[in-house]
Design an enzyme around this catalytic site. Sequence first.
Site, mmCIF file in Angstrom:
data_model
loop_
_atom_site.group_PDB
_atom_site.id
_atom_site.type_symbol
_atom_site.label_atom_id
_atom_site.label_comp_id
_atom_site.label_asym_id
_atom_site.label_seq_id
_atom_site.Cartn_x
_atom_site.Cartn_y
_atom_site.Cartn_z
ATOM 1 N N MET A 188 12.123 -5.357 123.301
ATOM 2 C CA MET A 188 12.470 -5.636 121.855
ATOM 3 C C MET A 188 13.914 -6.233 121.932
ATOM 4 O O MET A 188 14.302 -7.133 121.192
ATOM 5 C CB MET A 188 12.214 -4.528 121.233
ATOM 6 C CG MET A 188 12.478 -5.028 119.391
ATOM 7 S SD MET A 188 11.193 -6.241 119.128
ATOM 8 C CE MET A 188 9.728 -5.036 118.378
ATOM 9 N N LYS A 215 27.088 34.667 115.628
ATOM 10 C CA LYS A 215 26.107 35.758 116.738
ATOM 11 C C LYS A 215 26.374 37.015 116.062
ATOM 12 O O LYS A 215 25.216 37.996 116.105
ATOM 13 C CB LYS A 215 26.736 35.681 117.948
ATOM 14 C CG LYS A 215 26.308 36.328 119.189
ATOM 15 C CD LYS A 215 26.778 35.788 120.551
ATOM 16 C CE LYS A 215 25.740 37.032 121.449
ATOM 17 N NZ LYS A 215 26.286 36.424 122.733
ATOM 18 N N GLU A 275 17.757 19.927 123.855
ATOM 19 C CA GLU A 275 17.559 20.012 122.381
ATOM 20 C C GLU A 275 17.024 19.018 121.794
ATOM 21 O O GLU A 275 16.355 19.131 120.757
ATOM 22 C CB GLU A 275 18.908 20.732 122.071
ATOM 23 C CG GLU A 275 19.270 21.970 122.294
ATOM 24 C CD GLU A 275 20.034 21.952 123.458
ATOM 25 O OE1 GLU A 275 20.091 20.966 124.056
ATOM 26 O OE2 GLU A 275 20.657 23.142 123.945
ATOM 27 N N PHE A 286 34.742 28.759 122.467
ATOM 28 C CA PHE A 286 33.791 28.117 123.386
ATOM 29 C C PHE A 286 32.356 27.832 122.701
ATOM 30 O O PHE A 286 31.731 28.679 122.036
ATOM 31 C CB PHE A 286 33.551 29.112 124.692
ATOM 32 C CG PHE A 286 32.622 28.685 125.579
ATOM 33 C CD1 PHE A 286 33.046 27.477 126.397
ATOM 34 C CD2 PHE A 286 31.459 29.473 125.930
ATOM 35 C CE1 PHE A 286 32.028 27.039 127.323
ATOM 36 C CE2 PHE A 286 30.497 28.827 126.958
ATOM 37 C CZ PHE A 286 30.699 27.530 127.414
ATOM 38 N N GLN A 287 31.852 26.685 122.942
ATOM 39 C CA GLN A 287 30.970 26.292 122.229
ATOM 40 C C GLN A 287 30.739 26.401 120.759
ATOM 41 O O GLN A 287 29.561 26.478 120.234
ATOM 42 C CB GLN A 287 29.580 26.971 122.982
ATOM 43 C CG GLN A 287 29.278 26.321 124.378
ATOM 44 C CD GLN A 287 27.750 26.774 125.040
ATOM 45 O OE1 GLN A 287 27.294 27.864 124.649
ATOM 46 N NE2 GLN A 287 27.478 26.107 126.046
#
Lengths: 190, 599
Positions: free
Chosen positions: B493, B174, B62, B124-125
Amino acid sequence: MNAQQQPTGSAYFITRETESAERHTLSVLVDNEPGVLARVIGLFSGRGYNIDSLTVSETEHDAHLSRITIVTRGTPQVLYQIHSQLERIVPVHRVVDLTVVAKDLGHEKPLERELAMVKVRGAGDDRVEALRLADAFRAQVIDANKDHFIFEITGRVSKIEQFIAIMQPLGLVEVCRTGVAAMNRGPEAM
Amino acid sequence: MTDEKAGTDEGANRMTGAEMVVRALVDNGVQHVFGYPGGAVLPIYDELFQQEEVEHILVRHEQGAGHAAEGYARSTGKAGVMLVTSGPGATNAVTALQDALMDSIPLVCISGQVPTTLIGSDAFQECDTVGITRPCTKHNWLVKNADDLPRIIHEAFRIATTGRPGPVVVDIPKDVQFAEGTYAPPSPVFEQKSYHPRTKGDGDQIRRAVELLANAERPVIYAGGGVINAGPRGSERLRELAALGGIPVTSTLMALGAYPASGENWLGMLGMHGTYEANMTMHGCDVMLCLGARFDDRITGRLDAFSPGSKKIHVDIDPSSINKTVRVDVPIIGDCASVLDDMVRLWRAGPGERGRTDVGPWWEKIDGWRARKSLAYKPNRDVIMPQYALERLHAATKDRDTYITTEVGQHQMWAAQFYGFEKPNRWMTSGGLGTMGYGLPAALGVQIAHRDSLVIDIAGDASVLMTMQEMSAAVQHEAPIKIFIMNNQYMGMVRQWQQLLHGNRLSHSYNESIPDFVKLAEAFGGVGIRAEKPDELDDAIAEMLAVDKPVLFDCRVANLANCFPMIPSGRAHNEMLLPDEASEQAIEQAIEADNRSLV
């Protein structure tokens, strides 16, 4: 050989505050929607600003607007930043620095009031003294039995501080304060 | 049934939340969405499957979706859109959201959420997406009713793209995606009462600004990302104003391309790794016009010694940027293009073609600083110097329709110094947040928006491994991005700072086992090319440009080169460390450490 070439040893330029901090009271008009207070508080914690006092309640039911009163502390530059940063929050309608407005109006500061409930437990002389002092402070008794009082006191922050300090040796057991509500004198709205 | 059909419009606008999402995307002009499916966004994915107006680009992580959408946004001027699932999908998006916040990139992130009935149950999630993303978005919403969805998505696009652009998150449970509601298209009149970005600058202040500039003997324009965000007109007007007043122009990392690198007033980038002439001009100017930049700490150097003798004009669309770190004399709140329109008009009407002062002596001074050649480096016949690699890359690609993205580190600064940008929106880099791993997915996003253009990610070997998996997405979507890896086997760097600040103790800044990038490219289904010697470079670059597939170009550069010039921490603009003064010692010290760390 390993001598440091840099004076600070940091990748950032660290400057010291030179201006002195002032105490200001801000009024913030916001949409009364879930999470709006978290946005305001998150801004203060995330950017390292101070909150001395914060109160919030819906003040315009039809428009679903809440008024948040924040007492904060900072240099003039920081206070200006706080103001601008608050205005960036999408559900914020208006931000007014009441302290600045008060000064423009020729007052020392805005009208500020706080309410406190103070529970005092005691007997004998202490109890009599607590009641006598409460009367002098114009605190109301809102609950009592033979070994306690709950006083309701309203006034400036300094008055409430003083009242609580005086009650301390007389059996103070619990304090609850609302935080500061504030507006400016005169006929104009914020 | 007949009742429903009676109101045709009403019937046609009844749909599920998931349908509304897709409809709202189309109505807001969205053609591409970068995303990754998961349980809590399946209804939206099901709708995407059944239509052809919005093309979905499947990424591999993502964060990649977010940077791809950023690259897409930065190169097109439109909002970038990402679609992620709940929980880890949303948390993985956080880096990209903060990146977009700091660089003012319009990014709309739609996330799935567990059903409203499960919110707060540690499902969940599940994660508190609006809570987590509150400080890293311009605004965010949790949608609890399908009927609110269209309004919120339209608001999301408006807030992301107007004022100071930024990322927004719309979190959709959802059950709301399944629920039916009534869709309404975006309304031309906006209902939001509390959000009023100002675009038109105050006339009196603009007049003061023009007077100051026209009467300046030592003026400078310091342009920032706000000029790019103001659209092509911002850059056009900037060029006009600079020409009218003979004003030298420098810019931040974000604004490269706003003024052409080949333009005669161009000083190069300013700041920590800016050119000597840019920083000395800033230090010595008497009037500074800051356009849509924010006096970042990488720009100003030591604040109390920053441009001490100048009157400062600051144009910014965000009032909170003004007087944040540097106090200015003429603040102008407004959109850079609009304010520059006014400034150019007033200048033409007032001071006229040449201004009121002779800036000739100022330019003589600047030419003296330019003669210092602060970007000079020692050429090497055996080893590819990173600066040389970029000069060759620029020479081979400057006449093509090229877009450049970068990762973060030394290669990014070298790209900024050595790759000359002529136009805005051609340079995509992570400036504010400094996100290693930005460039590869950003290049994917740019390529999706500009299918026929040449898109190159100038990368470092360490950064590119952070989002390397998006090579797979590039192959799948036939995006022939060119990943030009300046491979020095160090986090260059980090090492440079360790050399400067930490007694050359190179703590964990050496990658022990860099993969074979050529084989890696092949494993992904792309093409791998390697160049190890300076005389191989041009042919290898030509080979890369000829390939119509994603390429990993392993450019083996001098391992211990450092990025100069540099303003060391705690110093002012006129105390730069120039390459001929500093690099020798630093490199010498580094070689000893190299012996220690190499087997």
